[in-house]
Design an enzyme around this catalytic site. Sequence first.
Site, short mmCIF file in Angstrom:
data_model
loop_
_atom_site.label_atom_id
_atom_site.label_comp_id
_atom_site.label_asym_id
_atom_site.label_seq_id
_atom_site.Cartn_x
_atom_site.Cartn_y
_atom_site.Cartn_z
N LEU A 1 0.84 -1.20 0.00
CA LEU A 1 0.00 0.00 0.00
C LEU A 1 0.87 1.24 0.00
O LEU A 1 1.92 1.26 0.64
CB LEU A 1 -0.85 0.04 1.27
N LYS B 1 -4.96 -0.73 10.42
CA LYS B 1 -3.86 -1.44 9.77
C LYS B 1 -3.12 -2.23 10.82
O LYS B 1 -2.39 -1.66 11.63
CB LYS B 1 -2.92 -0.44 9.08
N GLU C 1 -4.71 -10.62 7.97
CA GLU C 1 -3.51 -10.44 8.78
C GLU C 1 -3.54 -11.39 9.97
O GLU C 1 -4.54 -11.44 10.70
CB GLU C 1 -3.48 -8.98 9.26
N LYS D 1 -0.36 6.26 8.19
CA LYS D 1 0.41 5.68 9.28
C LYS D 1 0.43 6.61 10.48
O LYS D 1 0.45 7.83 10.34
CB LYS D 1 1.86 5.44 8.81
N CYS E 1 33.53 24.12 34.87
CA CYS E 1 32.24 24.58 34.38
C CYS E 1 32.37 25.16 32.97
O CYS E 1 33.15 26.07 32.74
CB CYS E 1 31.67 25.67 35.31
S1 IVH Z 1 -5.08 -4.24 2.20
C1 IVH Z 1 -3.48 -4.18 -2.13
N1 IVH Z 1 -5.92 -3.96 4.69
O1 IVH Z 1 -0.38 -3.88 5.25
C2 IVH Z 1 -3.88 -3.92 -0.72
N2 IVH Z 1 -3.63 -4.46 4.32
O2 IVH Z 1 1.20 -2.45 2.89
C3 IVH Z 1 -3.49 -5.06 0.15
N3 IVH Z 1 -2.31 -4.74 6.34
O3 IVH Z 1 1.40 -6.43 4.29
C4 IVH Z 1 -3.51 -4.79 1.57
N4 IVH Z 1 -3.95 -4.36 7.78
O4 IVH Z 1 -0.74 -7.30 5.33
C5 IVH Z 1 -4.87 -4.21 3.88
N5 IVH Z 1 -6.79 -3.73 6.84
C6 IVH Z 1 -5.75 -3.98 6.03
C7 IVH Z 1 -4.46 -4.26 6.53
C8 IVH Z 1 -3.43 -4.49 5.63
C9 IVH Z 1 -2.64 -4.65 7.65
C10 IVH Z 1 -0.93 -5.02 5.85
C11 IVH Z 1 -0.91 -6.05 4.77
C12 IVH Z 1 0.28 -5.70 3.91
C13 IVH Z 1 0.52 -4.27 4.24
C14 IVH Z 1 0.26 -3.43 2.99
#
Ligand code: IVH
Length: 334
Positions: A5, A37, A99, A238, A332
Amino acid sequence: PMLSLANAFSAEEIEQFHERVCKGLEIDHVDYVAEPKLDGVAISLHYQNGVLRQAATRGDGATGEDVTSNVRTIAAIPLRMQRHGQAPAWPASLEVRGEIYMPLAGFHEYNRKAREADEKELVNPRNAAAGSLRQLDSRLTAQRPLAFYAYSLAADSGVPGSHLEALQLLRAWGFPVNPEVRRVRDAAGCLEYYADIGEKRPSLAYEIDGVVFKVEQREQQEILGFVSRAPRWAIAQKFPAEEEITRLLDIDVQVGRTGALTPVARLEPVFVGGVTVTNATLHNLDEVRRKDVRPGDWVVVRRAGDVIPEVARVVIERRDGELSQFEMPQQCPV
Ligand code: IVH
């Protein structure tokens, strides 16, 4: 392929993302699905006729690592899909992604037991999840407190056109889906969600490193497509990292109003906890000795919340050559 992402670190970057989406779709308003995330390990699960057949980690993005026997020991991942309520039948072949993570309670409990037994502790929940999946003996994986949230569904047919509905369908088929998932509208809705989750973060049962926004409608996702390794229809916002590594340029001595001497780390500027840090306190000479911090070292700088930035520790593996110990001045300095 398992993609990554794009990351955003500010409200402005979310607004720019939303503008690009609007422009690409030639519309003024967009519905997104907002999700926490999770900081764990991405997993791809293949089901044939409702039965788990293969589980793979990301690997190089194209070819994953087969971790099926370890994944079978995770109670949250159904070995057989279920049909709750009015759930429709599933396609013969489908893929669920999500995840695998280690909830904080399980992580702390595992470490408490490890300490008692004088065994090795887990470093952090993310490494713990990754390490648990890599075990050669799945009986060891089975003893680790792992959990799972699903975040996507793929199949040749039978997948709803709305991402939120796809998540609801996954739930009805027996997959855990994060209860914090919401539909939000436009950049304003995304930013409101980011703030809400940021407030909830300390009380969540697991670690997260941000939130993810995905265009809700699949038709719209398809119009937007992909750039290199990431979708144009999704972005991760983030949280600012609370720890970063940087170089300790020198140690200065500050003289307080009462004459007390405080060693202060002069750092190569580093963005941590949402601000750029150039100085950090080392408290006193005892601290400098205990942490064995020497000018020229690579150090971990920590800044959590509103507290004063501090040098948490030296990255000793990165020390090259002989660095001389810091000494307090004999006279000092002011
Ligand atoms: S969507 C193409 N949703 O973040 C989009 N990813 O940089 C695929 N991750 O390693 C990812 N929580 O495992 C998505 N709610 C979430 C997520 C998530 C964690 C992790 C994912 C991947 C990384 C993407």
